[in-house]
Design an enzyme around this catalytic site. Structure first.
Site, PDB file in Angstrom:
ATOM      1  N   SER A   1      -4.222  -3.000   1.198  1.00  0.00           N
ATOM      2  CA  SER A   1      -3.204  -3.850   1.442  1.00  0.00           C
ATOM      3  C   SER A   1      -3.636  -5.407   1.909  1.00  0.00           C
ATOM      4  O   SER A   1      -4.538  -5.272   2.631  1.00  0.00           O
ATOM      5  CB  SER A   1      -2.184  -3.326   2.525  1.00  0.00           C
TER       6      SER A   1
ATOM      7  N   ALA B   1       0.896  -1.137  -0.165  1.00  0.00           N
ATOM      8  CA  ALA B   1      -0.037   0.026   0.046  1.00  0.00           C
ATOM      9  C   ALA B   1       0.738   1.219  -0.156  1.00  0.00           C
ATOM     10  O   ALA B   1       0.417   2.435  -0.474  1.00  0.00           O
ATOM     11  CB  ALA B   1      -1.026  -0.119   1.166  1.00  0.00           C
TER      12      ALA B   1
ATOM     13  N   CYS C   1       5.514   1.769  11.482  1.00  0.00           N
ATOM     14  CA  CYS C   1       6.172   2.376  10.451  1.00  0.00           C
ATOM     15  C   CYS C   1       7.333   3.489  11.180  1.00  0.00           C
ATOM     16  O   CYS C   1       8.151   3.993  10.619  1.00  0.00           O
ATOM     17  CB  CYS C   1       5.782   2.723   9.231  1.00  0.00           C
TER      18      CYS C   1
ATOM     19  N   THR D   1       7.920  -7.375 -13.729  1.00  0.00           N
ATOM     20  CA  THR D   1       7.168  -8.636 -13.909  1.00  0.00           C
ATOM     21  C   THR D   1       6.055  -8.922 -13.070  1.00  0.00           C
ATOM     22  O   THR D   1       6.392  -8.677 -11.900  1.00  0.00           O
ATOM     23  CB  THR D   1       8.091  -9.817 -14.261  1.00  0.00           C
TER      24      THR D   1
ATOM     25  N   HIS E   1      -1.832  -7.722   3.519  1.00  0.00           N
ATOM     26  CA  HIS E   1      -1.338  -8.317   4.883  1.00  0.00           C
ATOM     27  C   HIS E   1      -2.220  -7.618   5.850  1.00  0.00           C
ATOM     28  O   HIS E   1      -1.961  -8.055   7.088  1.00  0.00           O
ATOM     29  CB  HIS E   1       0.052  -8.021   4.797  1.00  0.00           C
TER      30      HIS E   1
ATOM     31  N   GLN F   1      -6.689   0.575   6.833  1.00  0.00           N
ATOM     32  CA  GLN F   1      -7.058  -0.124   7.950  1.00  0.00           C
ATOM     33  C   GLN F   1      -8.796  -0.298   7.882  1.00  0.00           C
ATOM     34  O   GLN F   1      -9.272  -0.628   8.885  1.00  0.00           O
ATOM     35  CB  GLN F   1      -6.797   0.834   9.057  1.00  0.00           C
TER      36      GLN F   1
ATOM     37  N   ASN G   1      -4.516   4.597  11.555  1.00  0.00           N
ATOM     38  CA  ASN G   1      -3.872   3.355  11.860  1.00  0.00           C
ATOM     39  C   ASN G   1      -3.371   3.288  13.495  1.00  0.00           C
ATOM     40  O   ASN G   1      -3.245   2.137  13.943  1.00  0.00           O
ATOM     41  CB  ASN G   1      -2.792   2.781  11.013  1.00  0.00           C
TER      42      ASN G   1
HETATM   43  N1  PLP Z   1      -1.691   3.189   5.203  1.00  0.00           N
HETATM   44  C1  PLP Z   1      -1.867   2.826   6.530  1.00  0.00           C
HETATM   45  C2  PLP Z   1      -3.233   3.566   6.925  1.00  0.00           C
HETATM   46  C3  PLP Z   1      -1.662   1.692   6.980  1.00  0.00           C
HETATM   47  O1  PLP Z   1      -1.623   1.364   8.308  1.00  0.00           O
HETATM   48  C4  PLP Z   1      -0.394   1.108   6.478  1.00  0.00           C
HETATM   49  C5  PLP Z   1       0.447   0.124   6.924  1.00  0.00           C
HETATM   50  O2  PLP Z   1       0.649  -0.081   8.172  1.00  0.00           O
HETATM   51  C6  PLP Z   1       0.075   1.367   5.260  1.00  0.00           C
HETATM   52  C7  PLP Z   1      -0.744   2.352   4.498  1.00  0.00           C
HETATM   53  C8  PLP Z   1       1.094   0.814   4.345  1.00  0.00           C
HETATM   54  O3  PLP Z   1       0.861  -0.521   4.106  1.00  0.00           O
HETATM   55  P1  PLP Z   1       1.909  -1.445   3.545  1.00  0.00           P
HETATM   56  O4  PLP Z   1       2.681  -2.234   4.473  1.00  0.00           O
HETATM   57  O5  PLP Z   1       1.386  -2.390   2.686  1.00  0.00           O
HETATM   58  O6  PLP Z   1       2.726  -0.751   2.824  1.00  0.00           O
END
Ligand code: PLP
Length: 376
Positions: free
Chosen positions: A197, A69, A321, A235, A199, A179, A150
């Site tokens: 995303s 994402a 992050c 790819t 995951h 989220q 998040n």
């Molecule tokens: N946006 C939000 C609100 C998120 O919580 C996250 C991941 O924690 C992301 C974007 C980024 O997602 P990705 O880990 O797939 O890059």
């Protein structure tokens, strides 16, 4: 180990894992190759794209696969701003976005001369709509805002905000739905671009997608072949892209049931946290129940995190992050909660996989730590 960090990432759904394992073995041809296995990889990938589009009530060619994402956010924001700068150079976001959005905006300002405004949030963590109304002008080409925060779980009134922006400006709206997916319904009919995303919904890491309305032009950030309409070269990760449709279907199938269950867990957790001394809960009635953000006023975030880790509990402080920077939570600070609160918060995130017993064990551990370290 007891896991309370589902907002960071989720464990892989077993059905997704077994489908993916088979795909890894069987679908290894390059989806752009013209031979039979290549055509088959392409067919399965396009089938997945069509299923994802159907699940979200959009068109298949409005779905672009990406590696995460963060990439989808960069593609939407930088790709759009750079391709549309002739229409205006003003872009707006909020001060509580994920770092992938904030850094894309900062780069557009520093390197490309865009004028940026950051929307403040209310005490409950949602976008200050009045300020948005004041900031929109004839040069505004893009507004990017998140659906669910998040760190706190705060839910923005996305439909109202999008409608207002479209009625009062020429700006396109990008919504980070990472989220929100699997928790809330996603109103793509009023959104121009949105990111998701895998995951976060029990799918693969390194697998994500961008929804982009057909008529929107983006400057490609990754140059390469014809993949993803030439917007994202490289790819194709066919097995990951193919299994994403199943991942999404499984996440949406039981969304309401899971939501109600998580809400009952959250209510129990919050009632027990509230009964403890020196605890302040920041998540509120405008938040999804999957995220509970709270400060233990006498225990710093890092101390709490480590103490819980020693006892076998996984939680986060701030977003994952930002976890390696010592900075306090910029999200809580933006909500006006002050330095002390922002350096003493933790994020507990819940899932349909969480049990009531796990919540009780966490509460017991928090009580002990609050007591042991609680004389700061
Ligand atoms: N946006 C939000 C609100 C998120 O919580 C996250 C991941 O924690 C992301 C974007 C980024 O997602 P990705 O880990 O797939 O890059």
């Amino acid at each position: 180990m007891i896991y309370f960090d589902y907002a960071s990432t989720t464990p892989l759904n077993q059905e997704v894992l077994s489908a993916y394992t088979k795909l890894l073995q069987q679908v290894y041809a390059n989806a752009d190759s013209l031979h039979a296995p290549g055509r088959e990889a392409q067919r399965l990938m396009e089938k997945s794209r069509a299923q994802i589009a159907q699940l979200l009530s959009v068109k298949a060619d409005e779905i672009l696969f990406t590696s995460c994402a963060s990439e989808a956010n960069s593609t939407a924001i930088k790709g759009f701003a750079l391709a549309n700068r002739h229409r205006g150079n003003h872009i707006i976001t909020t001060c509580v976005e994920h770092s992938s959005v904030l850094k894309a905006f900062a780069q557009l300002e520093a390197e490309f001369g865009f004028k940026i405004d950051y929307l403040p949030v209310t005490k409950k963590g949602i976008v200050n709509a009045e300020r948005l109304h004041q900031l929109l002008n004839k040069d505004t080409i893009l507004v990017s805002l998140m659906y669910v925060n998040n760190e706190t779980g705060a839910v923005n009134p996305v439909i109202e905000l999008c409608e207002y922006i479209h009625q009062h400006s020429r700006a396109m709206v990008h919504v980070d739905c990472v989220q929100a997916l699997g928790k809330l319904s996603i109103p793509l009919s009023c959104i121009d671009m949105a990111t998701f995303s895998a995951h976060k919904i029990y799918g693969l890491k390194g697998s994500a997608f961008l929804y982009k309305q057909r008529n929107i032009k983006l400057l490609p950030l990754i140059n390469g072949g014809q993949q993803e309409q030439g917007i994202r070269g490289g790819t194709s990760n066919a097995p990951a892209n193919i299994v994403l449709a199943k991942t999404l279907r499984l996440a949406l199938e039981k969304q309401d049931e899971h939501y109600a269950y998580v809400r009952s867990l959250r209510d129990d957790l919050c009632a027990k946290l509230q009964a403890m001394e020196n605890v302040q809960i920041h998540s509120n009635d405008l938040c999804v129940p999957h995220i509970v953000n709270a400060s233990f006023l006498n225990v710093g975030s890092e101390i709490m995190l480590n103490a819980l880790d020693e006892r076998g509990f996984c939680v986060s402080a701030q977003s994952t992050c930002s976890s390696r920077s010592k900075a306090h939570s910029y999200v809580l600070a933006a909500m006006g909660l002050g330095e002390h609160i922002a350096t003493h918060s933790i994020r507990i995130s819940l899932s349909h996989l969480t049990t009531a017993d796990e919540v009780n064990q966490l509460i017991q551990a928090l009580k002990e730590i609050n007591h042991d370290y609680g004389t700061e």
